[in-house]
Write a protein that holds these residues in place. Sequence first.
Motif, PDB file in Angstrom:
ATOM      1  N   VAL A  49      29.266 -39.450  89.009  1.00 37.02           N
ATOM      2  CA  VAL A  49      27.824 -39.614  89.177  1.00 37.02           C
ATOM      3  C   VAL A  49      27.496 -39.595  90.659  1.00 37.02           C
ATOM      4  O   VAL A  49      28.339 -39.909  91.498  1.00 37.02           O
ATOM      5  N   ARG A  50      26.268 -39.241  90.956  1.00 32.36           N
ATOM      6  CA  ARG A  50      25.808 -39.188  92.344  1.00 32.36           C
ATOM      7  C   ARG A  50      24.812 -40.302  92.601  1.00 32.36           C
ATOM      8  O   ARG A  50      23.960 -40.594  91.760  1.00 32.36           O
ATOM      9  N   LEU A  51      24.923 -40.904  93.766  1.00 31.39           N
ATOM     10  CA  LEU A  51      23.923 -41.839  94.244  1.00 31.39           C
ATOM     11  C   LEU A  51      23.299 -41.204  95.479  1.00 31.39           C
ATOM     12  O   LEU A  51      23.995 -40.918  96.454  1.00 31.39           O
ATOM     13  N   ARG A  52      22.012 -40.968  95.410  1.00 32.24           N
ATOM     14  CA  ARG A  52      21.275 -40.308  96.473  1.00 32.24           C
ATOM     15  C   ARG A  52      21.068 -41.271  97.640  1.00 32.24           C
ATOM     16  O   ARG A  52      20.482 -42.339  97.483  1.00 32.24           O
ATOM     17  N   GLY A  53      21.565 -40.893  98.791  1.00 31.16           N
ATOM     18  CA  GLY A  53      21.463 -41.756  99.961  1.00 31.16           C
ATOM     19  C   GLY A  53      20.040 -42.084 100.367  1.00 31.16           C
ATOM     20  O   GLY A  53      19.779 -43.172 100.886  1.00 31.16           O
ATOM     21  N   PRO A 110      25.751 -47.551  88.038  1.00 32.33           N
ATOM     22  CA  PRO A 110      26.377 -46.611  87.105  1.00 32.33           C
ATOM     23  C   PRO A 110      27.862 -46.907  86.904  1.00 32.33           C
ATOM     24  O   PRO A 110      28.511 -47.478  87.777  1.00 32.33           O
ATOM     25  N   ARG A 111      28.342 -46.520  85.751  1.00 38.52           N
ATOM     26  CA  ARG A 111      29.776 -46.618  85.441  1.00 38.52           C
ATOM     27  C   ARG A 111      30.318 -45.209  85.344  1.00 38.52           C
ATOM     28  O   ARG A 111      29.744 -44.360  84.668  1.00 38.52           O
ATOM     29  N   ALA A 112      31.409 -44.941  86.018  1.00 43.31           N
ATOM     30  CA  ALA A 112      32.042 -43.622  85.994  1.00 43.31           C
ATOM     31  C   ALA A 112      33.398 -43.749  86.677  1.00 43.31           C
ATOM     32  O   ALA A 112      33.733 -44.800  87.223  1.00 43.31           O
ATOM     33  N   ASP A 113      34.168 -42.686  86.648  1.00 46.82           N
ATOM     34  CA  ASP A 113      35.427 -42.658  87.391  1.00 46.82           C
ATOM     35  C   ASP A 113      35.184 -42.447  88.880  1.00 46.82           C
ATOM     36  O   ASP A 113      35.935 -42.936  89.713  1.00 46.82           O
ATOM     37  N   VAL A 114      34.111 -41.681  89.188  1.00 49.36           N
ATOM     38  CA  VAL A 114      33.841 -41.312  90.579  1.00 49.36           C
ATOM     39  C   VAL A 114      32.349 -41.484  90.862  1.00 49.36           C
ATOM     40  O   VAL A 114      31.510 -40.990  90.117  1.00 49.36           O
ATOM     41  N   LEU A 115      32.061 -42.180  91.949  1.00 44.95           N
ATOM     42  CA  LEU A 115      30.697 -42.291  92.454  1.00 44.95           C
ATOM     43  C   LEU A 115      30.639 -41.516  93.760  1.00 44.95           C
ATOM     44  O   LEU A 115      31.418 -41.789  94.679  1.00 44.95           O
ATOM     45  N   VAL A 116      29.732 -40.552  93.851  1.00 48.58           N
ATOM     46  CA  VAL A 116      29.558 -39.744  95.057  1.00 48.58           C
ATOM     47  C   VAL A 116      28.259 -40.186  95.728  1.00 48.58           C
ATOM     48  O   VAL A 116      27.200 -40.168  95.107  1.00 48.58           O
ATOM     49  N   VAL A 117      28.376 -40.606  96.988  1.00 52.98           N
ATOM     50  CA  VAL A 117      27.225 -41.060  97.768  1.00 52.98           C
ATOM     51  C   VAL A 117      27.066 -40.124  98.952  1.00 52.98           C
ATOM     52  O   VAL A 117      28.021 -39.895  99.702  1.00 52.98           O
ATOM     53  N   ASP A 118      25.868 -39.575  99.132  1.00 52.11           N
ATOM     54  CA  ASP A 118      25.606 -38.699 100.284  1.00 52.11           C
ATOM     55  C   ASP A 118      24.508 -39.321 101.139  1.00 52.11           C
ATOM     56  O   ASP A 118      23.457 -39.672 100.642  1.00 52.11           O
ATOM     57  N   LEU A 119      24.804 -39.474 102.451  1.00 56.71           N
ATOM     58  CA  LEU A 119      23.889 -40.219 103.295  1.00 56.71           C
ATOM     59  C   LEU A 119      24.204 -39.980 104.770  1.00 56.71           C
ATOM     60  O   LEU A 119      25.372 -39.928 105.147  1.00 56.71           O
ATOM     61  N   VAL A 120      23.168 -39.860 105.593  1.00 54.33           N
ATOM     62  CA  VAL A 120      23.379 -39.834 107.044  1.00 54.33           C
ATOM     63  C   VAL A 120      23.854 -41.217 107.479  1.00 54.33           C
ATOM     64  O   VAL A 120      23.535 -42.221 106.843  1.00 54.33           O
TER      65      VAL A 120
END
Length: 191
Positions: A49-53, A110-120
Amino acid sequence: MSDLDELAHVVLQRRRELARPIVVGISGYGGSGKSTLARTLVSALPDAVRLRGDDFLDPARVHRRSPDWDGVERERLVEDVLRPFRDGVPGEFRRYDWNLGRLSDPEPVPRADVLVVDLVGLFHPVTLPLLDLTVWCDLDLWTATQRGILRDRAEGNDHDRVWSEVWEPNERDFEERFAPRDVADVLFPRD
């Protein structure tokens, strides 16, 4: 194998090594392609899942000069999302709703195997200990800034002055102080 395939392989390998949910941090200059890479990477991985920075930016502070991207609410990100996610415990967080101009209602981490966070400004001493894999979008500052300006104009936003007077100088200061490219595990794209 494409750079994206190689990156997905590295992520899955790190997940297997740690045998727990992992956090992948994607950072880079504004306009470098962090969000695009995060969305593409999540679609290439199972149970990611992605978390928007941008949900963790303070709207006033992010428009002011600071040597450490002060407008990035790292403590809120760490305490409300990253710690609970990595520990596999329930938690709630609130996104910043840019349309309403306030924090949204609480939602579950969120629950997942991978959390992707993109942020400056993500590769900072406050957040680095909770990032299991760090990916730097390796685009020079001038090109990233021009891309960001063009993207904002295409979306109907005139941020040219903020880019030149705040965001680009903030990037230079952050780079000088924290060397985010040097602490990254992966440079993307590889060449």
